[in-house]
Enzyme design. Structure first.
Site, mmCIF file in Angstrom:
data_model
loop_
_atom_site.group_PDB
_atom_site.id
_atom_site.type_symbol
_atom_site.label_atom_id
_atom_site.label_comp_id
_atom_site.label_asym_id
_atom_site.label_seq_id
_atom_site.Cartn_x
_atom_site.Cartn_y
_atom_site.Cartn_z
ATOM 1 N N CYS A 249 0.822 -1.201 0.000
ATOM 2 C CA CYS A 249 0.000 0.000 0.000
ATOM 3 C C CYS A 249 0.862 1.259 0.000
ATOM 4 O O CYS A 249 0.449 2.303 -0.514
ATOM 5 C CB CYS A 249 -0.962 -0.005 1.189
ATOM 6 S SG CYS A 249 -0.169 -0.044 2.813
ATOM 7 N N HIS B 288 -1.730 1.518 7.482
ATOM 8 C CA HIS B 288 -2.187 1.389 6.101
ATOM 9 C C HIS B 288 -2.182 2.768 5.447
ATOM 10 O O HIS B 288 -2.564 3.767 6.066
ATOM 11 C CB HIS B 288 -3.599 0.789 6.064
ATOM 12 C CG HIS B 288 -4.112 0.558 4.681
ATOM 13 N ND1 HIS B 288 -3.503 -0.310 3.795
ATOM 14 C CD2 HIS B 288 -5.180 1.089 4.020
ATOM 15 C CE1 HIS B 288 -4.184 -0.314 2.658
ATOM 16 N NE2 HIS B 288 -5.193 0.528 2.761
#
Length: 552
Positions: free
Chosen positions: A188, A483
């Site tokens: 990510c 994230h």
């Protein structure tokens, strides 16, 4: 003749590799019975038809849920690790809402092309008249207006149906270049930075105008791997009008070769990756252009877009002599600040973020960056006028602004004394329109010397100090298992890019995010990019038209 592939898919984490060694793809095949394609084109796992899925441990349903590939038990993100630790061999699960593989020990998504084939095959089956054998290996070289290699291809008719089915907006015009990126396993950080780079106007114009031609590059250099060629391939794929998520596996492999110290299946820092990519672009173009290695006068696209110049003034407190140096930069790293500072504040009191004091503002962070700082007694510098070590003041300012301004917010603190690290979760208020005039060298020096008038050579460097924001990279979660997502501003509409998923969001969501990197572009370029941007129309038959510029 088939084109040779000089890359492979990234290796799976060892837990996924162990699972496949024991069970092959049996778990994937049986899962296909529980996959359901929603009207917006997403695939989700439907295990129970009679009730809402809940965590087997806490009976919760509001958190993200995962289904174990071995026992089909469902757990939330807080308890899936407990299940894995108590049951040997139950390391791999599937995110129910996103239909993505998840390693419970690595605590991140993992990538497996075999799993992707099962998911996409199910999506094709759900199409009217769909069949499961509509896959074929892609081959051959592609150009700017042709589909690129992606590992698996659907036949044209089913591909168009799948694209239209994945349309998440019921509008007739969709911004060109807005496409999800598959998570290749803890990637990510890469996807978030790529989305920002793909929509930086100078880079977009450079690569889409074929300024780096892959065929000519390989013929000229004879190199099998080229980071610029792979970036060029991503631009081509993202701006074709295809809306199915793209897998940048070839780019990841090429980046691993360039940055071998970062080549791993672990989560990396998005800012470090950003610097590494710009360095790779500079290194490649420098070989061709024989450019300056320090970036001051380099004409590579990375420095033309992002390079600015910082001015550092060190003033002797004893005699007032000032020594000035200039350093190139491709971004500016800012400490979070909650105290209202003035440019005249030259006290030696350390200013640290304090969560209890309120909210940081971007203007406060920039004021902190450009304030005069008294160096400690252990940092005395040699004064050329006094001919000895003296206490001094140091002040930074911006001599030359870049076309694209990247502001990095220091959210990760590392203590060498305590040998600990932590994330600063404090909120930062930032404007969408930013005037950098107060932080220019001319403004800083005039402020230091009062109302006197000075002529500065640096004034000629800055044609515009007004910027508009176009991308925000946000980090959520903890230091060890966070994230990254990217928010893109296209035609004054914000979009959230969460790996493969793209969705419209209100600006309030963007303002409330824990921003980690802010990308601004000069105002003139921002509005010109919006005027020139292309979009993809969807016909009444829901077949995608060929992308055309300037459709409305």
């Amino acid at each position: 003749m088939r084109a040779r592939n000089y890359y492979t898919n990234p290796n799976p984490c060892r837990h996924l590799a162990d699972y496949k060694l024991r069970h092959a793809s049996n778990g994937y095949d049986s899962l296909q019975n529980y996959l359901k394609t929603t009207p917006n084109g997403r695939s989700r796992v439907v295990r129970y038809n009679t009730r809402i899925p809940r965590c087997s441990f806490c009976d919760g349903y509001g958190d993200r849920l995962y289904i174990c590939l071995i026992c089909s038990s469902i757990y939330c993100s807080s308890h899936i690790l407990l299940h894995t630790q108590s049951e040997d061999g139950h390391e791999v699960a599937i995110d129910i809402e996103r239909s993505e593989l998840y390693c419970c020990f690595c605590r991140d998504q993992v990538y497996d092309p075999d799993f992707d084939k099962v998911v996409v095959s199910k999506q094709v089956k759900d199409l009217p008249g769909g069949k499961s054998n509509g896959f074929e290996a892609c081959s051959g070289r592609s150009n700017k207006r042709r589909r690129l290699d992606s590992g698996i291809e659907l036949d044209l008719k089913k591909s168009k149906q799948l694209i239209s089915m994945r349309d998440r907006r019921a509008k007739s015009c969709y911004p060109l270049g807005l496409r999800g990126l598959n998570n290749l396993g803890s990637s990510c950080f890469m996807n978030s930075v790529l989305q920002a780079l793909l929509h930086a106007p100078p880079l977009r114009n450079y690569f889409l105008s074929d300024r780096h031609n892959r065929d000519q590059c390989r013929k000229r250099s004879g190199e099998k791997l080229c980071l610029l060629c792979d970036i060029d391939a991503i631009f081509s794929a993202m701006f074709l009008g295809d809306r199915t998520p793209y897998s940048p596996a070839q780019f990841l492999y090429s980046w691993w070769q360039h940055s071998s110290n970062l080549a791993s299946y672990e989560e990396q820092d998005a800012h470090e990756f950003f610097i590494s990519v710009l360095d790779g672009i500079h290194e490649k173009e420098s070989k061709v252009r024989n450019s300056s290695k320090d970036g001051v006068d380099c004409q590579c696209i990375a420095h033309r877009a992002f390079s600015g110049l910082l001015r550092s003034d060190v003033t002797c407190i004893n005699c007032g002599f000032t020594s000035t140096t200039y350093d190139p930069c491709v971004d500016i790293s800012l400490n979070l600040d909650t105290v209202n500072l003035s440019l005249a504040d030259v006290s030696n009191k350390p200013l640290k973020p304090d969560e209890k004091m309120g909210v940081s503002t971007l203007s406060g962070c920039l004021n902190l960056f450009t304030r005069a700082e008294r160096l400690g007694s252990n940092q005395k510098l040699y004064c050329q006028n006094c001919q000895e070590l003296q206490d001094s003041l140091k002040q930074l300012s911006i001599r030359r602004l870049p076309l694209v301004l990247c502001l990095h917010i220091k959210r990760f603190e590392h203590s060498l004394v305590r040998k600990t690290s932590r994330k600063v979760d404090q909120h930062l208020q930032f404007p969408f329109s930013l005037d950098m005039t107060p932080y220019l060298s001319s403004s800083i020096i005039r402020s230091r010397f009062g109302n006197r008038t000075f002529a500065f050579e640096c004034e000629n460097y800055n044609s515009s100090a007004e910027y508009e924001i176009f991308a925000v990279i946000a980090h959520s979660g903890m230091l060890e298992s966070g994230h990254y997502v990217t928010y893109l501003r296209l035609k004054n509409q914000w979009y959230k890019c969460d790996d493969a998923w793209i969705s419209e969001v209100d600006e309030g969501i963007v303002r409330a995010s824990q921003c980690y990197m802010l990308f601004y572009v000069q105002k003139l370029l921002y509005y010109k990019a919006n005027d020139d941007s292309s979009c993809v129309r969807i016909s009444p038959r829901r077949d995608s038209f060929v992308p055309t510029a300037g459709c409305s």
